[in-house]
Design an enzyme around this catalytic site. Structure first.
Site, PDB file in Angstrom:
ATOM      1  N   SER A   1       0.867  -1.172   0.000  1.00 47.39           N
ATOM      2  CA  SER A   1       0.000   0.000   0.000  1.00 47.39           C
ATOM      3  C   SER A   1       0.901   1.218   0.000  1.00 47.39           C
ATOM      4  CB  SER A   1      -0.915  -0.008   1.233  1.00 47.39           C
ATOM      5  OG  SER A   1      -0.524   1.004   2.132  1.00 47.39           O
ATOM      6  N   LYS A   2       0.416   2.291  -0.612  1.00 48.11           N
ATOM      7  CA  LYS A   2       1.277   3.472  -0.735  1.00 48.11           C
ATOM      8  C   LYS A   2       1.631   4.042   0.631  1.00 48.11           C
ATOM      9  CE  LYS A   2       1.014   4.194  -5.452  1.00 48.11           C
ATOM     10  NZ  LYS A   2       0.578   4.760  -6.660  1.00 48.11           N
ATOM     11  N   ARG A   3       0.862   3.667   1.634  1.00 44.44           N
ATOM     12  CA  ARG A   3       1.138   4.201   2.979  1.00 44.44           C
ATOM     13  C   ARG A   3       2.124   3.322   3.768  1.00 44.44           C
ATOM     14  NH1 ARG A   3      -4.077   3.477   3.950  1.00 44.44           N
ATOM     15  NH2 ARG A   3      -4.511   3.670   1.756  1.00 44.44           N
TER      16      ARG A   3
END
Ligand code: GLU
Length: 490
Positions: free
Chosen positions: A255-257
């Site tokens: 996930s980009k986070r």
């Protein structure tokens, strides 16, 4: 075998920096083009202005250039099939958009957002997968006129033929089938006439004569829609290759986070990774060469790359492997280059001023030469060389224990006397000084070297001792030895 007809593209939407996943897609396309003697195109898919991020296009290009991935055509490179920014191709799309209703393959849909949301909610309440009902498929001209008079602006929807199976032979995944009954009529143009991704993508791939669409697996569900568009126009289809997902080290979807991995190419650049190591690492995310060898230059990858060796299963992002790979490249790199990469990190850490004189630069280069073998990224220089930028020794736990051993003080004492009398303090002159300590105290080997290392560095391991001592400098060495001898006496 070369094939002049191979034309592939990397088509990022300018929504952010170059992500490791995007970089891999670009790299695979680039390598395939090189291997086949084809053409690699950079296209910017910027029709969705709501997701547009200022600078993203430039960042994408910077990232690719840093990695050494060059494009033959497209944004900033020209070619016969431009423009290559979708926002500059609206007239081309308009021409093709017009053709579909004429063919009976698309229709105007006047449903409002609210109506569509209600329809979806009702379908969900019935336990159905939400899908556009096709309500506007058969509107008469009068009905349309009335809706227009009411101020409604239509979208254009593609009419998905029912009861069909859309099949493609994916070059990675093999035969992939989709039932059209599971695909609702999808919007191809917004009320302002701007096309949606699936439509613009097909028009571009067709008009740019793309032969192979190599892209991430997340686009697999778009493929049947795009294939239906090719069919509606009666066009030959490109071949598709969907590359598997990249999972994070825990084998979870990235996930980009997720902060456990560094996800953007620019971050690697900032941390002082070498682009050739990052490219090598990315190439192995889901692709493997024939033999056991893992280290490849970009030029070698251009020779080795083979679409057939892209794996179907997800690629795992192995951070340790990346660190190992970067270290391997750093060890071989010219120390001048590693010094250049290291300086900003030392400056940012406040170890060095912004303006350096020649002596400071040379000093850093010597430090780099001492630690280059251990660097996993240029930013490591800060932690590795801390002991050269502090007054007091900071003892690591194991080193502190060693200082308790009785012979340490004796060795330190004898070495202090040697250093005080020394007039040369070059790396070459240190060995003889230590040799004198050996003669005087009778200690040798580890018993001789470890006390000196521990007392001067606070560590029981490290690089070449003579060079370490030379770089600590005579004054600091005297001070550290004095402090130790005094504290050990009291
Ligand atoms: N613009 C799409 C993206 O950024 C690329 C789609 C494609 O390669 O077809 O994911």
């Amino acid at each position: 075998m070369t094939n002049k007809q191979v034309r592939v593209r990397y088509a990022p939407s300018p929504t952010g920096q170059l992500h490791i996943g995007g970089a891999r897609t670009a790299l695979f396309n680039y390598l395939f083009a090189r291997k086949m003697g084809g053409t690699f195109i950079l296209r910017i898919e910027d029709t969705d202005q709501t997701r547009h991020v200022e600078d993203a296009e430039a960042k994408q290009m910077e990232g690719l250039s840093w990695l050494g991935i060059k494009w033959d055509e497209g944004v900033a490179a020209g070619g016969d099939y431009g423009p290559c920014r979708q926002s500059e191709r609206l007239a081309i799309y308009a021409e093709y958009l017009q053709q579909l209703p004429e063919k009976g393959a698309a229709y105007e849909c006047f449903c409002t957002e609210e109506e569509l949301a209600e329809e979806r909610a009702a379908q969900e309440a019935r336990g159905e997968t939400p899908m556009y009902s096709g309500k506007c498929r058969n509107l008469t001209s009068q009905e349309k006129e009335k809706l227009r008079a009411d101020g409604r602006k239509p979208t254009l929807r593609f009419l998905v033929p029912k009861e069909q199976i859309v099949v493609h032979e994916d070059l990675v995944r093999g035969r992939v089938e989709f039932e059209t009954n599971g695909i609702g009529d999808f919007i191809i143009a917004r009320p302002d006439g701007i096309p949606m991704y699936n439509f613009a993508c097909v028009i571009d791939d067709y008009t740019m004569k793309i032969s192979h669409v190599i892209r991430g697996e997340e686009h697999l569900s778009n493929t049947p829609r795009q294939l239906l568009l090719y069919e509606a126009f009666g066009w030959d289809k490109p071949q598709f290759a969907h590359i598997s997902l990249i999972l994070n080290p825990d084998r979870k979807k990235m996930s980009k986070r997720d902060e456990s991995i560094i996800q953007f190419v620019e971050q690697y650049k900032e941390l002082g990774y070498l682009p050739e190591a990052v490219v090598n690492f990315i190439a192995l995310l889901g692709w493997s060469p024939k033999g056991e060898e893992e280290l490849f230059t970009l030029a070698e990858l251009e020779q080795e790359f083979d679409l057939k060796r892209i794996q179907k299963s997800p690629a795992i992002f192995d951070t340790e492997k990346l660190a190992w790979m970067n270290n391997t490249y750093m060890k071989q790199a010219d120390s001048e280059r590693i010094t250049e990469l290291s300086l900003p990190h030392l400056q940012r850490a406040g170890r060095l001023p912004q303006e350096l004189d020649e002596a400071q630069r040379t000093y850093v280069k010597e430090l780099v030469q001492l630690y280059q073998d251990r660097m996993r990224a240029a930013s490591d220089i800060v932690g590795l060389t801390e002991l050269f930028f502090r007054e007091e020794v900071k003892y690591e736990a194991e080193a502190a224990e060693i200082t308790q051993e009785s012979h340490v003080k004796e060795v330190a004492h004898a070495f202090l006397a040697q250093v005080r009398n020394a007039d040369d303090f070059s790396a070459e002159s240190i060995g003889p000084l230590i040799k004198n300590v050996q003669k005087e105290t009778g200690y040798k080997g580890k018993q001789l070297f470890m006390p000196i290392r521990v007392v001067l560095t606070g560590q029981n391991h490290g690089p070449d001792l003579n060079r370490t001592i030379h770089l600590l400098g005579r004054e600091r060495v005297i001070r550290r030895l004095e402090q130790f001898v005094q504290s050990a006496t009291s």
